[in-house]
Design a protein around this motif. Structure first.
Motif, short mmCIF file in Angstrom:
data_model
loop_
_atom_site.label_atom_id
_atom_site.label_comp_id
_atom_site.label_asym_id
_atom_site.label_seq_id
_atom_site.Cartn_x
_atom_site.Cartn_y
_atom_site.Cartn_z
N GLY A 96 0.79 -1.23 0.00
CA GLY A 96 0.00 0.00 0.00
C GLY A 96 0.83 1.27 0.00
O GLY A 96 0.30 2.35 -0.23
N VAL A 97 2.13 1.13 0.27
CA VAL A 97 2.99 2.32 0.25
C VAL A 97 3.25 2.71 -1.19
O VAL A 97 3.67 1.88 -2.00
CB VAL A 97 4.34 2.06 0.99
CG1 VAL A 97 5.30 3.20 0.77
CG2 VAL A 97 4.09 1.85 2.47
N THR A 98 2.96 3.97 -1.54
CA THR A 98 3.13 4.39 -2.92
C THR A 98 4.34 5.30 -3.12
O THR A 98 4.86 5.41 -4.21
CB THR A 98 1.87 5.12 -3.43
OG1 THR A 98 1.56 6.16 -2.51
CG2 THR A 98 0.69 4.18 -3.53
N ALA A 99 4.77 5.95 -2.06
CA ALA A 99 5.93 6.84 -2.20
C ALA A 99 6.67 6.97 -0.88
O ALA A 99 6.06 6.99 0.18
CB ALA A 99 5.47 8.22 -2.66
N CYS A 100 7.99 7.01 -0.98
CA CYS A 100 8.84 7.22 0.20
C CYS A 100 9.83 8.31 -0.16
O CYS A 100 10.40 8.27 -1.25
CB CYS A 100 9.67 5.99 0.52
SG CYS A 100 8.77 4.65 1.21
N LEU A 101 10.04 9.23 0.74
CA LEU A 101 11.08 10.22 0.46
C LEU A 101 11.69 10.77 1.74
O LEU A 101 11.10 10.69 2.81
CB LEU A 101 10.54 11.35 -0.42
CG LEU A 101 9.36 12.18 0.06
CD1 LEU A 101 9.82 13.33 0.93
CD2 LEU A 101 8.60 12.72 -1.14
#
Lengths: 157, 124
Positions: free
Chosen positions: A51-56
């Motif tokens: 479910g994680v779509t973006a990490c920054l």
């Protein structure tokens, strides 16, 4: 985690950083890219938690340090929003005498944004869809934060 | 009707109980937990087993079965892990009870029966 001369985010992401800069940096040779361990941590978190779509990674000033290249959306905007969320959270922490900022999660009907503090000057922002297991995300993020803090402290980017 | 505290305490009185948690499986966060001391972190168990429940729901979806999950039993070498889904009382409610038991001390049939009773009386 920073020296007396200048904070970490500004060292990592100069004010003239642009989306093109970020896009170009992912083209680097994996063997020589000094940010590769950081990228691997972000990609790892995205793979670990469904479910994680973006990490920054962003500075507390809202400037993007590094983003997971497969993330959709505009990472510079997410970095700015993460810093804004951190700002209000830190204010709350200070006003209520609850100590330093640790984490804030914004839950919407169809997704969420979780922001974690990496030391005092950097943030890990995670964007996820509505189906994400938030508790799992927090659990998986904890060791990642420790490793990112050590990497950001050690690597001169 | 019992509140969350009472329900968790009642579940912990079951013979061989290790720990119990009431979990919201839309987020994986616990509404309450008891026990687990020195054996397992109940909040980690809740988050991890949220994925178990979701996987089973997805399996039913793929199979095209118009059915619901009553409970899930996982048998370890030394423990039983019992997951009992709460029937939705309000829209948006998606909760399950998670109970870990020592295999050599627990009576599975009785535990399952008691957990059903606890669930039916639980008022969230």
């Amino acid at each position: 985690m920073t020296g007396p001369h200048g904070g970490l985010p500004s060292r990592l992401a100069p004010r003239n950083a642009t989306p093109q800069h970020a896009a170009r940096s992912v083209q680097l040779d994996p063997l020589t890219d000094p940010r590769r361990p950081l990228r691997l941590e972000l990609a790892g978190l995205r793979h670990q938690v469904v479910g994680v779509t973006a990490c920054l990674i962003a500075g507390v000033d809202g400037l993007l340090v590094l983003h997971d290249s497969r993330s959709p959306g505009e990472p510079h905007d997410v970095a700015a929003m993460a810093a804004a969320a951190h700002g209000i959270s830190r204010t709350c922490g200070g006003a209520l005498g609850q100590g330093q900022f640790q984490e804030v999660t914004i839950r919407n009907r169809e997704g969420c944004l979780a922001v974690y503090g990496i030391g005092d000057l950097a943030l890990l922002a995670v964007v996820a869809d509505g189906m994400v297991n938030i508790a799992r995300l927090h659990l998986e993020a904890r060791p990642v934060l420790g490793r990112l803090a050590r990497m950001l402290d050690l690597t001169q980017l | 009707m019992a509140n969350i505290e009472t329900a968790l305490k009642e579940a912990m009185t079951l013979e061989g109980a290790v720990g119990v948690a009431l979990v919201d499986y839309t987020s994986g966060l616990t509404l309450g937990y008891l026990g687990g001391d020195g054996v397992m972190d109940m909040t980690v168990a809740a988050a991890a087993n949220t994925d178990v429940v979701r996987s089973k729901m997805r399996a039913l979806e793929l199979l095209g079965l118009q059915d619901g999950i009553e409970d899930i039993l996982i048998t370890l070498d030394s423990q039983y892990h019992l997951i009992r889904l709460l029937r939705a009382r309000r829209t948006g409610d998606a909760l399950f009870l998670y109970l870990a038991l020592y295999k050599n001390r627990a009576n599975l049939g009785l535990a399952r029966h008691q957990l059903r009773k606890i669930e039916s009386e639980l008022d969230v």
